[in-house]
Design a protein around this motif. Structure first.
Motif, short mmCIF file in Angstrom:
data_model
loop_
_atom_site.label_atom_id
_atom_site.label_comp_id
_atom_site.label_asym_id
_atom_site.label_seq_id
_atom_site.Cartn_x
_atom_site.Cartn_y
_atom_site.Cartn_z
N UNK A 108 -3.57 -6.55 -4.88
CA UNK A 108 -2.44 -6.73 -3.96
C UNK A 108 -1.36 -5.67 -4.13
N UNK A 109 -1.30 -5.01 -5.29
CA UNK A 109 -0.27 -4.00 -5.52
C UNK A 109 -0.79 -2.58 -5.30
N UNK A 110 -1.93 -2.48 -4.61
CA UNK A 110 -2.48 -1.16 -4.28
C UNK A 110 -1.48 -0.38 -3.44
N UNK A 111 -1.33 0.91 -3.74
CA UNK A 111 -0.31 1.72 -3.06
C UNK A 111 -0.68 2.08 -1.62
N UNK A 112 -1.97 1.93 -1.27
CA UNK A 112 -2.41 2.23 0.09
C UNK A 112 -2.50 0.97 0.91
N UNK A 113 -3.32 1.02 1.96
CA UNK A 113 -3.53 -0.17 2.78
C UNK A 113 -4.33 -1.19 1.98
N UNK A 114 -3.82 -2.40 1.92
CA UNK A 114 -4.48 -3.47 1.18
C UNK A 114 -5.85 -3.74 1.78
N UNK A 115 -6.86 -3.95 0.94
CA UNK A 115 -8.22 -4.21 1.41
C UNK A 115 -8.25 -5.45 2.31
N UNK A 116 -9.12 -5.43 3.32
CA UNK A 116 -9.19 -6.52 4.28
C UNK A 116 -10.04 -7.68 3.76
N UNK A 117 -11.06 -7.37 2.99
CA UNK A 117 -11.89 -8.40 2.37
C UNK A 117 -11.30 -8.71 0.99
#
Length: 566
Positions: free
Chosen positions: A288-297
């Motif tokens: 959830x704290x990924x700096x890019x677009x959060x994964x959809x799955x």
């Protein structure tokens, strides 16, 4: 009463009445279940609630009640095992099924695919072996390379669609000269353990690369300002940003845990983090704290199922064989091949007679004709005439060569591969025709690439896969852990190495990958064997599941499209 206790009571009841609907009474049942009449009423009510039985109480003194079974003890056992499988408890599930492996396989297969649990979208795919090493600094097989890219980030990356270099952890960079580059880091990036990415993590990660031939020109790495990385080189490199997209150059914490546990549960900054990794399942959870677009799955589960090897990944319950109709519709040719690497330094191929013999007798046509294709499952192979599809590089060996005098050849290949055993058997058959025995060594992929037994091995059976379709992707394989340099005459390797250095120094030069590949084949250093059809197929609601050059799909781009309401 616990669920398991209730199941046990049902099994006693079912066994006593042989599964037949019967006329009975509470007293009889209390004797079967070894409990009081009061408890019998409670047990019966719970079984009725669960839909296992119907109970029609008698009206009038001396009348018999009616017991109707809606389930069987086998069904309850199966449902219990199904729940254990869903929880990832495969060994208890196997025990619950009376150690019937076929029934367990059916249960696992029906749970693969797409599901939603507690509002979270989950994709499940089968795979044939466990992932025992996800450390990007160690030799990785094709699938591990793909997974590492879902877990880690580098300063740069290659856009899979455009196949152009773009920023990753570095948002910008500039070259002060061909030997001095500066990269600017994104702020507030976090690792999966919650710690902030610092310049020190980048410095230490890049320092670790200096022992690798591909990065030997990294001379000095510093951080003159916060979130700023300076790299000075020992020779000109106008393509450094492209090089830093290499999988080995991903950024790990400065305090890297070198224990085996770190290979199973690596800490990166990527869109997915590893939350489970054992012999039964690899589970990746969206960060959830990924700096890019959060994964959809939300979750990707890879279930380890022996014997499910196929030519493509399929998150579905349907059989592979019934799904493939047109190869061109769903599969792509692997950007690489299986090959034989000859030891021309201290193996039999250092003798020109042996080298010519191997080239003449161990080509793809000869091997494929002697292979039992039923032994390699759904894998689809075609003859390779160069290291990459479309390359045609032949050697000049004559149609007939004399059989050398020695009667033993040593072949090595990586463990747990769906094709190598059958290729080895085909080699054994060919050599036997000439009175030569084959000794086989099945070793780890790490030992294959790092040459642990190099002085004892004549031939390596191995595979290559490019991370993308760019020409320079070939170089990552060519230099990887010196597995080619170690068994190639030094002067020949140095000549190829100089071509690469020249290409790096001059922007107008084209990458010499095909030239290098041609030399490796024509010199007899490598014998290309087979290309494989790989890919991803998914029918129904899953979107964005496009195959990449590694035969997988980008987990970050997949999403579940809900169906229309009726």
């Amino acid at each position: 009463m616990s669920g398991q206790r209730l199941k046990t009571q049902f099994q006693r009841l079912y066994t006593h009445f042989s599964g037949q609907d019967s006329d009975t009474n509470l007293q009889d049942i209390s004797e079967v279940l070894f409990c009081t009449r009061r408890n019998v009423r409670m047990v019966i009510n719970k079984m009725v609630e669960k839909g296992w039985i119907d109970w029609e109480p008698a009206i009038g003194r001396g009348k018999q009640s009616r017991l109707v079974f809606h389930s069987t003890d086998t069904e309850l056992q199966y449902n219990h095992a199904r729940k254990l499988v869903a929880d990832g408890k495969l060994e208890p599930a196997l025990e619950a099924l009376g150690h019937d492996a076929n029934r367990l396989a059916q249960l696992i297969q029906e749970q693969l695919g797409l599901t939603t649990q507690k509002g979270r979208q989950i994709v499940r795919v089968p795979y044939y072996r466990a992932f025992t090493n996800l450390n990007p600094l160690r030799p990785l097989r094709r699938s591990e390379q793909h997974l590492v890219r879902q877990i880690f980030n580098g300063l740069t990356r290659i856009n899979e669609e455009k196949e152009e270099v773009e920023g990753d952890l570095a948002h910008h960079w500039e070259a002060f000269s061909p030997r001095h580059w500066r990269f600017y880091l994104r702020p507030a990036v976090r690792f999966h353990d919650g710690s902030l990415l610092e310049s020190k993590d980048v410095l230490v990660s890049l320092e670790r690369l200096k022992s690798q031939r591909l990065f030997r020109h990294l001379e000095n790495i510093s951080s003159p300002f916060p979130n700023t990385i300076d790299i000075r080189l020992s020779h000109d490199d106008r393509r450094l940003p492209d090089l830093l997209a290499n999988i080995m150059a991903v950024i790990q914490p400065a305090e890297l845990d070198t224990a085996k546990e770190a290979e199973l549960f690596p800490i990166g900054t990527g869109a997915y983090k590893v939350v489970q990794n054992d012999k039964q399942r690899l589970t990746l959870e969206a960060f959830d704290q990924y700096f890019g677009f959060r994964a959809l799955i939300d979750v990707v589960e890879i279930w380890i199922l022996t014997g499910v090897t196929a030519c493509y990944l399929q998150p579905s319950t349907d059989r592979v064989a019934t799904q493939i109709k047109e190869v061109s519709e769903r599969l792509t040719l692997d950007e690489g091949c299986n090959y034989l690497l000859l030891n021309r330094v201290n193996g039999l191929a250092s003798d020109p007679q042996w080298q010519a013999y191997f080239q003449n007798r161990l080509g793809p046509v000869q091997l494929l004709s002697r292979m039992n294709l039923a032994e390699i499952g759904e894998m689809r192979l075609i003859n390779a005439y160069g290291l990459l599809p479309g390359w045609t590089d032949t050697n000049s060996v004559s149609a007939h060569v004399d059989v050398p005098a020695k009667r033993m050849v040593t072949l090595a290949f990586a463990q747990d591969h769906p094709v190598y055993h059958e290729v080895a058997r085909a080699i054994e058959r060919i050599l036997a025709e000439d009175g030569i025995r084959l000794k086989v060594m099945e070793i780890s992929n790490t030992d294959v690439l790092t040459g642990k037994y190099a002085d004892k091995i004549d031939i390596w059976l191995n595979g290559m896969s490019m991370s993308n379709h760019r020409d320079d992707a070939f170089l990552a394989w060519f230099y990887s852990f010196d597995h080619i340099a170690r068994v190639m005459p030094e002067a020949e390797f140095e000549a190829l190495d100089q071509q690469v250095m020249h290409w790096r120094a001059f922007a107008e030069q084209s990458c010499p990958s095909h030239d290098i590949g041609s030399v490796l084949v024509r010199s007899g250093q490598i014998i290309p064997l087979f290309h494989a059809w790989l890919g991803v197929y998914s029918a129904g609601p899953v979107q964005g599941m496009e195959p990449n050059s590694m035969g997988w799909f980008d987990f970050k781009s997949v999403w579940l499209k809900p169906g229309l309401e009726s």
